[in-house]
Design an enzyme around this catalytic site. Structure first.
Site, PDB file in Angstrom:
ATOM      1  N   HIS A 196      -2.560   0.486  16.406  1.00 27.95           N
ATOM      2  CA  HIS A 196      -1.778   1.066  15.114  1.00 27.95           C
ATOM      3  C   HIS A 196      -0.331   1.814  15.669  1.00 27.95           C
ATOM      4  O   HIS A 196      -0.048   2.905  15.212  1.00 27.95           O
ATOM      5  CB  HIS A 196      -2.516   1.943  14.389  1.00 27.95           C
ATOM      6  CG  HIS A 196      -2.345   1.846  12.923  1.00 27.95           C
ATOM      7  ND1 HIS A 196      -1.617   2.554  11.944  1.00 27.95           N
ATOM      8  CD2 HIS A 196      -3.125   0.589  12.053  1.00 27.95           C
ATOM      9  CE1 HIS A 196      -1.786   1.948  10.753  1.00 27.95           C
ATOM     10  NE2 HIS A 196      -2.477   0.788  10.813  1.00 27.95           N
ATOM     11  N   ASP A 256      -6.332  -3.479   1.369  1.00 29.71           N
ATOM     12  CA  ASP A 256      -5.147  -3.178   0.388  1.00 29.71           C
ATOM     13  C   ASP A 256      -4.388  -4.559  -0.037  1.00 29.71           C
ATOM     14  O   ASP A 256      -3.289  -4.474  -0.743  1.00 29.71           O
ATOM     15  CB  ASP A 256      -4.275  -2.168   1.039  1.00 29.71           C
ATOM     16  CG  ASP A 256      -3.784  -2.471   2.455  1.00 29.71           C
ATOM     17  OD1 ASP A 256      -4.729  -2.057   3.413  1.00 29.71           O
ATOM     18  OD2 ASP A 256      -2.656  -2.539   2.896  1.00 29.71           O
ATOM     19  N   HIS A 283      -3.065 -10.444   8.536  1.00 29.48           N
ATOM     20  CA  HIS A 283      -3.645  -9.183   8.023  1.00 29.48           C
ATOM     21  C   HIS A 283      -4.742  -9.359   6.715  1.00 29.48           C
ATOM     22  O   HIS A 283      -4.400 -10.178   6.111  1.00 29.48           O
ATOM     23  CB  HIS A 283      -2.585  -8.554   7.696  1.00 29.48           C
ATOM     24  CG  HIS A 283      -2.439  -7.041   7.410  1.00 29.48           C
ATOM     25  ND1 HIS A 283      -1.618  -6.302   6.418  1.00 29.48           N
ATOM     26  CD2 HIS A 283      -3.599  -6.028   7.409  1.00 29.48           C
ATOM     27  CE1 HIS A 283      -2.098  -5.067   6.440  1.00 29.48           C
ATOM     28  NE2 HIS A 283      -3.136  -4.839   6.864  1.00 29.48           N
ATOM     29  N   ASN A 329       0.896  -1.142  -0.055  1.00 29.64           N
ATOM     30  CA  ASN A 329       0.007  -0.023   0.026  1.00 29.64           C
ATOM     31  C   ASN A 329       0.950   1.160   0.080  1.00 29.64           C
ATOM     32  O   ASN A 329       1.816   1.511   1.034  1.00 29.64           O
ATOM     33  CB  ASN A 329      -1.103  -0.038   1.111  1.00 29.64           C
ATOM     34  CG  ASN A 329      -2.095   0.911   1.086  1.00 29.64           C
ATOM     35  OD1 ASN A 329      -2.240   1.405   0.048  1.00 29.64           O
ATOM     36  ND2 ASN A 329      -2.871   0.921   2.002  1.00 29.64           N
ATOM     37  N   ARG A 367     -13.765  -6.029  15.089  1.00 32.35           N
ATOM     38  CA  ARG A 367     -12.708  -5.126  15.615  1.00 32.35           C
ATOM     39  C   ARG A 367     -13.132  -3.587  15.773  1.00 32.35           C
ATOM     40  O   ARG A 367     -14.001  -3.262  14.743  1.00 32.35           O
ATOM     41  CB  ARG A 367     -11.537  -4.725  14.592  1.00 32.35           C
ATOM     42  CG  ARG A 367     -10.469  -3.864  14.796  1.00 32.35           C
ATOM     43  CD  ARG A 367      -9.397  -3.532  13.568  1.00 32.35           C
ATOM     44  NE  ARG A 367      -9.713  -2.251  13.152  1.00 32.35           N
ATOM     45  CZ  ARG A 367      -8.834  -1.525  12.465  1.00 32.35           C
ATOM     46  NH1 ARG A 367      -7.540  -2.230  12.300  1.00 32.35           N
ATOM     47  NH2 ARG A 367      -9.080  -0.435  11.831  1.00 32.35           N
ATOM     48  N   HIS A 391     -14.548  -4.841  10.465  1.00 33.78           N
ATOM     49  CA  HIS A 391     -14.148  -3.802  10.841  1.00 33.78           C
ATOM     50  C   HIS A 391     -15.110  -2.804  11.556  1.00 33.78           C
ATOM     51  O   HIS A 391     -15.964  -2.254  10.358  1.00 33.78           O
ATOM     52  CB  HIS A 391     -13.315  -2.856   9.898  1.00 33.78           C
ATOM     53  CG  HIS A 391     -11.841  -3.287   9.795  1.00 33.78           C
ATOM     54  ND1 HIS A 391     -10.802  -2.495   9.598  1.00 33.78           N
ATOM     55  CD2 HIS A 391     -11.168  -4.334  10.175  1.00 33.78           C
ATOM     56  CE1 HIS A 391      -9.593  -2.906   9.527  1.00 33.78           C
ATOM     57  NE2 HIS A 391      -9.852  -4.237   9.859  1.00 33.78           N
ATOM     58  N   TRP A 417       2.302   6.563  12.654  1.00 34.54           N
ATOM     59  CA  TRP A 417       1.063   6.353  12.107  1.00 34.54           C
ATOM     60  C   TRP A 417       0.482   4.880  12.518  1.00 34.54           C
ATOM     61  O   TRP A 417       1.046   3.949  11.978  1.00 34.54           O
ATOM     62  CB  TRP A 417       0.981   6.579  10.445  1.00 34.54           C
ATOM     63  CG  TRP A 417      -0.557   6.780  10.112  1.00 34.54           C
ATOM     64  CD1 TRP A 417      -1.641   7.563  10.253  1.00 34.54           C
ATOM     65  CD2 TRP A 417      -1.151   5.736   9.454  1.00 34.54           C
ATOM     66  NE1 TRP A 417      -2.519   7.218   9.814  1.00 34.54           N
ATOM     67  CE2 TRP A 417      -2.527   6.057   9.324  1.00 34.54           C
ATOM     68  CE3 TRP A 417      -0.653   4.606   8.724  1.00 34.54           C
ATOM     69  CZ2 TRP A 417      -3.431   5.369   8.627  1.00 34.54           C
ATOM     70  CZ3 TRP A 417      -1.707   3.475   8.366  1.00 34.54           C
ATOM     71  CH2 TRP A 417      -3.047   4.074   8.008  1.00 34.54           C
TER      72      TRP A 417
END
Ligand code: KDG
Ligand code: MG
Length: 418
Positions: free
Chosen positions: A228, A332, A328, A54, A164, A139, A418
């Site tokens: 994150h 993306d 994961h 990504n 999540r 999500h 980030w």
């Protein structure tokens, strides 16, 4: 380089069928960018591998195009292990996200070819079924706690067993994981969006979110949360401790994991299960975390971790230490990665959970696939290989659009994670 069989060898005909005659990199943007490698054999059988990184898509496309594809032509597509070793061990500059994503694309395409030539779905090549379907988490997010709770409720109504949850943080303009209406896609613009982060405000909000979610939805649903990488180890320890009463399935990326030992601090203070590794690329990135049982779930997935050949080693190593997989699966990662991941999930004995966000209709049309979602689980199909194809004519209608992931700064302007 090209392992040609000696004349008269019984494998000669089959090996000629398996000879790689073409390998092409396809970049397409059906709503978001994807990079796909298509490898074709002399027999006409082809395989697909995802190569999407990504915000850095063209770096992998160029690595494949300039440095990998020329090495593939003429090789035996059946020599999956040797090709992996050639691309990893044979390269002086090894590891790193670009290299490992490129290797993954080749590896998955070769496993796809092997499955198609054998007439078997990928999970059967890996050792067969360990379960019927893969538990997935969706999500849910909202601009505040109330909205996030409503979103969790909608996932439960759709049959999800694990969700999540992320919510906006009062006083923080663009908190991680919050969508503005449409599906959450963080890579929004050609240059990175600058977001502002406040750890104290976040640490106030996150435990209240999960207190509310348990009050609204009870204890049956599994709840997950992604920090994150925003916290220092001691802040992460505090959050993990504060979340303990709400019994999370996992707390993800609570602190950056370049320094693997930092997780010892979190473990000392909390029994909240920890997940890490979506940005890892090899077993070496998580060796200490796994050996010392500092995490419970490893998130490194096929596309960024060197393909099935390497992630299988990682999963076996993790199994020795009772660490389970939790791949994961954000949007993306293309349907090609998802297809391969689901076959892996169907086989791997130490499976934990699979992340799943819905791809857009355009993406699903470009990548026809046979996996299906039912009652909170994803089921891989029975077609040979990984069961995901590409409609190249349609893909060509969606040209590449440069987009980068956001960056974060603290309120005083300091660059942050980030
Ligand atoms: O490309 C970055 C995204 O995949 C990432 O931000 C999503 O953290 C993520 C997750 O857990 O899905
Ligand atoms: Mg994450």
């Amino acid at each position: 380089m090209n392992q040609k069989p000696e004349s008269g060898h019984p494998e000669q005909g089959a090996s000629r069928d398996r000879e790689i005659v073409d390998a092409r990199v396809i970049v397409t943007c059906p709503g978001r960018n994807f990079v796909t490698l298509k490898i074709e054999t002399r027999s006409g059988v082809y395989g697909l591998g995802d190569a999407t990184l990504n915000g850095r898509e063209l770096a992998v496309a160029a690595y494949l195009q300039e440095h990998v594809v020329p090495n593939l032509i003429g090789r035996d597509a059946g020599r999956i292990e040797d090709t992996w070793q050639f691309l990893y061990r044979g390269a002086y500059w090894r590891r790193g996200p670009v290299t490992m994503t490129a290797i993954a694309a080749v590896d998955v395409a070769l496993w796809d070819i092997l499955g198609k030539m054998a007439g078997l779905p990928l999970y059967r090549l890996l050792g067969g079924r360990s379960r019927e379907g893969a538990l997935v988490y969706g999500h849910a997010n909202g601009s505040d706690i109330g909205e996030a709770s409503e979103a969790v409720g909608r996932f439960i109504e759709q049959g999800f067993r694990a969700v999540r949850a992320q919510c906006g943080v009062p006083g923080v303009k663009k908190a991680y994981g919050i969508s503005s209406g449409r599906a959450y896609e963080p890579a929004e613009s050609e240059l990175p969006v600058e977001t502002v982060w406040s750890t104290p405000k976040y640490l106030e909000t996150a435990p209240k979110l999960f207190e509310r979610l348990r009050a609204d939805h009870g204890n049956d649903v599994e709840l997950l949360h992604d920090v994150h990488h925003r916290l220092t180890p001691i802040e992460a320890a505090r959050l993990a401790r504060d979340l303990e009463p709400h019994r999370l399935f996992w707390l993800e990326d609570a602190t950056p994991a370049e320094n693997q030992k930092s997780f010892e601090l979190i473990r000392k203070h909390s029994v909240t299960p920890l997940a890490v590794g979506e940005v890892f690329n090899s077993i070496w990135d998580c060796k200490h975390l796994i050996e010392q049982q500092l995490i419970d779930y490893i998130r490194t997935t096929i596309v960024h971790g060197g393909g099935i050949t390497h992630v299988r080693r990682l999963a076996d190593f993790a199994a020795l230490h009772q660490v389970r997989t939790g791949f994961h699966g954000a949007t993306d990662l293309s349907p090609v990665c998802m297809g391969a991941a689901l076959h892996f999930d169907t086989w791997v004995p130490n499976f934990g959970i699979q992340e799943y966000m819905f791809h857009s209709d355009e993406t699903d049309a470009v990548f026809p696939h046979d996996y299906v979602l039912r009652d909170g689980r994803l089921y891989c199909g029975e077609s040979p290989g990984h069961g995901v194809d590409i409609d190249e004519a349609l893909a060509a209608k969606f040209p590449y659009a440069p987009k980068q992931l956001p960056v974060a700064r603290l309120e005083d302007g300091t660059m942050w994670d980030w």
